[in-house]
Design an enzyme around this catalytic site. Structure first.
Site, PDB file in Angstrom:
ATOM      1  N   ASP A 242     -15.786  27.578  17.084  1.00  0.00           N
ATOM      2  CA  ASP A 242     -14.537  27.603  17.853  1.00  0.00           C
ATOM      3  C   ASP A 242     -14.005  29.020  17.815  1.00  0.00           C
ATOM      4  O   ASP A 242     -14.170  29.711  16.792  1.00  0.00           O
ATOM      5  CB  ASP A 242     -13.483  26.666  17.248  1.00  0.00           C
ATOM      6  CG  ASP A 242     -12.621  27.402  16.219  1.00  0.00           C
ATOM      7  OD1 ASP A 242     -13.013  27.399  15.036  1.00  0.00           O
ATOM      8  OD2 ASP A 242     -11.601  28.000  16.607  1.00  0.00           O
TER       9      ASP A 242
ATOM     10  N   ASP B 252      -7.946  21.128  13.463  1.00  0.00           N
ATOM     11  CA  ASP B 252      -7.915  21.872  12.214  1.00  0.00           C
ATOM     12  C   ASP B 252      -6.740  21.341  11.398  1.00  0.00           C
ATOM     13  O   ASP B 252      -5.789  20.776  11.958  1.00  0.00           O
ATOM     14  CB  ASP B 252      -7.777  23.378  12.474  1.00  0.00           C
ATOM     15  CG  ASP B 252      -8.145  24.187  11.217  1.00  0.00           C
ATOM     16  OD1 ASP B 252      -8.007  25.402  11.243  1.00  0.00           O
ATOM     17  OD2 ASP B 252      -8.545  23.573  10.208  1.00  0.00           O
TER      18      ASP B 252
HETATM   19  C1  LIG Z   1     -10.402  33.460  13.761  1.00  0.00           C
HETATM   20  N1  LIG Z   1     -10.978  33.378  12.458  1.00  0.00           N
HETATM   21  C2  LIG Z   1     -10.834  32.263  11.708  1.00  0.00           C
HETATM   22  N2  LIG Z   1     -10.196  31.133  12.111  1.00  0.00           N
HETATM   23  C3  LIG Z   1     -10.269  30.300  11.034  1.00  0.00           C
HETATM   24  C4  LIG Z   1      -9.747  29.012  10.880  1.00  0.00           C
HETATM   25  C5  LIG Z   1      -8.947  28.393  11.970  1.00  0.00           C
HETATM   26  C6  LIG Z   1      -9.619  28.003  13.148  1.00  0.00           C
HETATM   27  C7  LIG Z   1      -8.445  27.569  13.970  1.00  0.00           C
HETATM   28  O1  LIG Z   1      -7.561  28.640  14.211  1.00  0.00           O
HETATM   29  C8  LIG Z   1      -7.642  29.102  15.525  1.00  0.00           C
HETATM   30  O2  LIG Z   1      -8.485  30.247  15.580  1.00  0.00           O
HETATM   31  C9  LIG Z   1      -7.818  31.366  14.995  1.00  0.00           C
HETATM   32  C10 LIG Z   1      -8.240  27.970  16.288  1.00  0.00           C
HETATM   33  O3  LIG Z   1      -7.204  27.349  16.964  1.00  0.00           O
HETATM   34  C11 LIG Z   1      -6.827  26.165  16.252  1.00  0.00           C
HETATM   35  C12 LIG Z   1      -6.789  24.996  17.195  1.00  0.00           C
HETATM   36  C13 LIG Z   1      -5.517  26.443  15.575  1.00  0.00           C
HETATM   37  O4  LIG Z   1      -7.836  25.888  15.311  1.00  0.00           O
HETATM   38  C14 LIG Z   1      -8.720  26.997  15.256  1.00  0.00           C
HETATM   39  C15 LIG Z   1      -9.887  28.367   9.616  1.00  0.00           C
HETATM   40  N3  LIG Z   1      -9.360  27.107   9.443  1.00  0.00           N
HETATM   41  C16 LIG Z   1      -9.441  26.522   8.225  1.00  0.00           C
HETATM   42  N4  LIG Z   1      -8.917  25.301   8.020  1.00  0.00           N
HETATM   43  N5  LIG Z   1     -10.077  27.120   7.168  1.00  0.00           N
HETATM   44  C17 LIG Z   1     -10.658  28.346   7.296  1.00  0.00           C
HETATM   45  O5  LIG Z   1     -11.207  28.876   6.282  1.00  0.00           O
HETATM   46  C18 LIG Z   1     -10.579  29.024   8.570  1.00  0.00           C
HETATM   47  C19 LIG Z   1     -11.140  30.305   8.754  1.00  0.00           C
HETATM   48  C20 LIG Z   1     -10.966  30.934   9.997  1.00  0.00           C
HETATM   49  N6  LIG Z   1     -11.323  32.165  10.444  1.00  0.00           N
END
Ligand SMILES: CNc1nc2c(CC[C@H]3O[C@@H](OC)[C@@H]4OC(C)(C)O[C@@H]43)c3nc(N)[nH]c(=O)c3cc2[nH]1
Length: 371
Positions: A267, A92
């Site tokens: 994820d 991400d």
């Molecule tokens: C839980 N709900 C949720 N997570 C989101 C993410 C992050 C997804 C990442 O965050 C972590 O999950 C919380 C996971 O672990 C790592 C490895 C940090 O990556 C995963 C999002 N990321 C981006 N770039 N853009 C978004 O609109 C977005 C929306 C989300 N909604």
């Protein structure tokens, strides 16, 4: 020509099953990607993760740029070598974590500037820097654009601002990424819960052109019903011949309902995070292993599983480990939960391939939510 061929093998309604082919291995879709935020799927070895059937894991710009630093990971051979995971990694871009994890953060047209939640040091994240970290320093296979995930609920004007910034950052990300033949870049659809904004976001992303498309801005508190209402239209705005990745989702029922609406990749920290706290996910729903009713329950979590954590340990033993705060409890339950999420996606792939997904969807909900 897309760098990673995506072959859809079968469809059933809006649901699809296929394979995303990468130089480091094939990703069977629908796919669940275990979260490996700081170069580890918490409490699990990479061999255990591989045993569960996971084809790909997640890494993250935000966490690794702060510790040990992306430059150090590069000097140590890149993220795959560093953590001994030789299959695909999706990273991400870090924007979401900056907003949700770091202290002071400032968002401008140019960049996100923030202070580290680790040691308070100042950092700047631009679309270009995020690409450099992901593609050149960490060496991930699937790179995400830097975006702004607007908090929910959002006024339409606020959601538009975030969607338009993300679209401009999508272009900057694509320009910085350039053309590569062993890595791909995904754009991220934004627009909160507004259909017109989701459509506009998708049109802008398609004009720029990406190898895959994520649906961002969901699983941010809107709840299952509201998320499904957005998913009734949002995946369809994206190219049907490219992978669709729903970020941060979700509970098992979320995965099934999103696959029914055309999503391919997921994820979520849920299986590992809840596993560390004694919650086991099963076909019959979640159970809390600390509950006294399991004190002398000699049955395993799932006798039919090929995962040792699911098949070989009694609930009584697992409960004991959590009551005694033994590390092994967290290890075994993380392992079981990831194995369950992989078994769920494998069952969905088979159901779609055999044209019986709607029946699977009904049976799953009845059993899993049945209570
Ligand atoms: C839980 N709900 C949720 N997570 C989101 C993410 C992050 C997804 C990442 O965050 C972590 O999950 C919380 C996971 O672990 C790592 C490895 C940090 O990556 C995963 C999002 N990321 C981006 N770039 N853009 C978004 O609109 C977005 C929306 C989300 N909604």
């Amino acid at each position: 020509m897309a760098a990673f061929p995506f072959e859809i093998e079968a469809t059933d309604g809006k649901a699809r099953t296929g394979v995303l082919k990468t130089p480091r291995g094939d990703i069977r879709t629908p796919a669940f990607m275990p979260v490996g935020t700081a170069a580890t799927v918490k409490a699990m070895t990479v061999d255990q993760v591989k045993d569960t059937g996971a084809d790909i894991i997640l890494g993250n710009t935000y966490h690794l740029m702060l510790r040990p630093s992306a430059e150090r990971v590069k000097r140590l051979g890149g993220l795959h070598k560093f953590m001994r995971w030789d299959k695909p990694i999706l990273t991400d871009s870090g924007g979401f974590q900056v907003m949700s994890l770091s202290g002071i953060s400032k968002l401008t047209e140019e960049a996100v500037t923030f202070s580290s939640h680790v040691d308070g040091s100042k950092h700047v994240l631009t679309p270009e820097r995020s690409i450099e970290i992901q593609a050149d320093l960490l060496g991930s296979d699937i790179v995400m654009q830097l975006d702004e995930c607007v908090a929910w609920p959002a006024e339409e004007a606020r959601a538009r601002k975030g969607m338009e910034l993300s679209a401009r950052w999508a272009k900057r990300s694509k320009d910085a990424f350039g053309t590569r033949d062993t890595q791909v870049l995904f754009g991220i659809q934004q627009g909160s819960t507004f259909e017109n904004l989701r459509r506009e976001s998708s049109e802008r992303l398609r004009e720029i052109g990406f190898d895959g498309y994520a649906i961002g801005g969901l699983a941010v508190g809107e709840g299952h019903q509201a998320m499904c209402e957005v998913l009734d239209y949002a995946p369809g705005f994206l190219p049907e011949d490219r992978p669709r990745y729903l970020m941060g989702v979700g509970k098992p029922i979320d995965l099934v309902e999103a696959v029914a609406r055309g999503v391919d990749m997921f994820d979520c920290v849920l299986p590992t995070r809840s596993g560390r706290h004694g919650q086991a996910w099963t076909w019959d729903g979640p159970i809390n292993l600390k509950n006294a009713k399991y004190a002398e329950d000699e049955t395993p979590l799932d006798p039919d599983s090929d995962c040792p954590a699911s098949r070989d340990y009694s609930k009584a033993y697992l409960r004991h480990l959590f009551k005694a705060e033994e590390i092994l409890g967290q290890v075994l339950l993380s392992w079981h939960n990831i194995a369950f999420f992989q078994a769920l996606t494998a069952a969905m792939r088979a159901a779609i391939a055999e044209g019986r997904f709607e029946q699977f969807r009904r049976d799953f909900a009845a059993r899993h939510l049945g209570g």
